[in-house]
Scaffold this active site. Sequence first.
Site, short mmCIF file in Angstrom:
data_model
loop_
_atom_site.label_atom_id
_atom_site.label_comp_id
_atom_site.label_asym_id
_atom_site.label_seq_id
_atom_site.Cartn_x
_atom_site.Cartn_y
_atom_site.Cartn_z
N ASP A 214 0.86 -1.19 0.00
CA ASP A 214 0.00 0.00 0.00
C ASP A 214 0.89 1.23 0.00
O ASP A 214 1.71 1.42 0.91
CB ASP A 214 -0.91 -0.01 1.23
CG ASP A 214 -2.13 0.87 1.04
OD1 ASP A 214 -2.90 0.62 0.09
OD2 ASP A 214 -2.31 1.82 1.83
N ASP A 257 -4.02 2.99 -4.73
CA ASP A 257 -2.63 3.03 -4.27
C ASP A 257 -2.13 1.66 -3.84
O ASP A 257 -1.17 1.56 -3.07
CB ASP A 257 -2.48 4.05 -3.13
CG ASP A 257 -3.44 3.77 -1.97
OD1 ASP A 257 -4.14 2.73 -2.00
OD2 ASP A 257 -3.49 4.60 -1.04
#
Length: 337
Positions: A214, A257
């Site tokens: 992430d 993301d």
Amino acid sequence: MSKTKQPTSKQLLSVIQTQTAIAKLGLDINAVMTLVAEQVQLITHAKGAIVELAEEGDMVYRAVSNGANQFLGLRLKMGSSLSGLCIAQNTTLYCKDSETDERVDREACRRVGMRSMAVVPLIHCDEPIGVLKIYSERVNAFKESDINLLTLMSELIAAAMYHASKFGAQELYKLATQDQLTGLANRALFLDCLRQGVEQAKRTQKLLGILIIDMDGLKPINDQYGHRLGDEALKEIGKRIVNITRHDDLVARLGGDEFAVILSSLGDQELAKKVMNRIVEACGLPFVFENVKLTMGASVGLALFPEDGIELNKLIEFADLKMYEHKRSRKMINLNT
């Protein structure tokens, strides 16, 4: 099937709205296929909708509606599936009951939860290269108007494919399996390769690793400098992950993301941990774009097959859990410094 042949005015309006939405997506074929799958599921009240592409003797689930998320990347043999027959005959096919229809892969239907289904061919450059499918857990669930609607929706995908690539199926495959922003593998290709990687790991009895990554700091970048710089930061994170991993490893952007890596044929888990730590270090290095210094980083979670799970969903969930633990620990460290 019912004698109602034509889609309703409401259904046709939905087709027009979908066409407008497709125009905004441009050349992102995977996004187009996913949008159409989601819309056709809603309009026909199907349990799920799937876009399958024909690849080397298999029918591969390359885009799915929300009702079929867990099957993205699934492969079926062309020779023993209704989808394969649809391509071979280049015609729309309808299965009223998968338990009595000899044309279907019955075990696969049971696994997915398909009792009835309709498939229409996707035509690119005059050749069938895949199918659009709707399915239900009920027997004989679809009307003829639903199947006519399915044909209309398949033509929307075909038109987008034609505008994106007039050079044949190979270029189209790349567009359908590639993240448009970063050029990395997309979620569909990641899951397809993960399924194959797990099967190979079973045969060779070697470890397989999954990293869920992430990116940290994307929202502040977007909020302060705009999405153009946010996109550049995402591309930079993708490049840094690729530079750390081996040639045989697969790096994917799952969306937003979130990134992922498949670490194949691991000798031991120490190598996976080294790669994970190097990714964290590399992604945390300064990034200057157009004289603007952007602060970013990465939280990473690792799962190993078969140690942390045997099923795909369990492996991904485990890596996700570890990633969030890493993210929380990094936040605590930042608060204390």
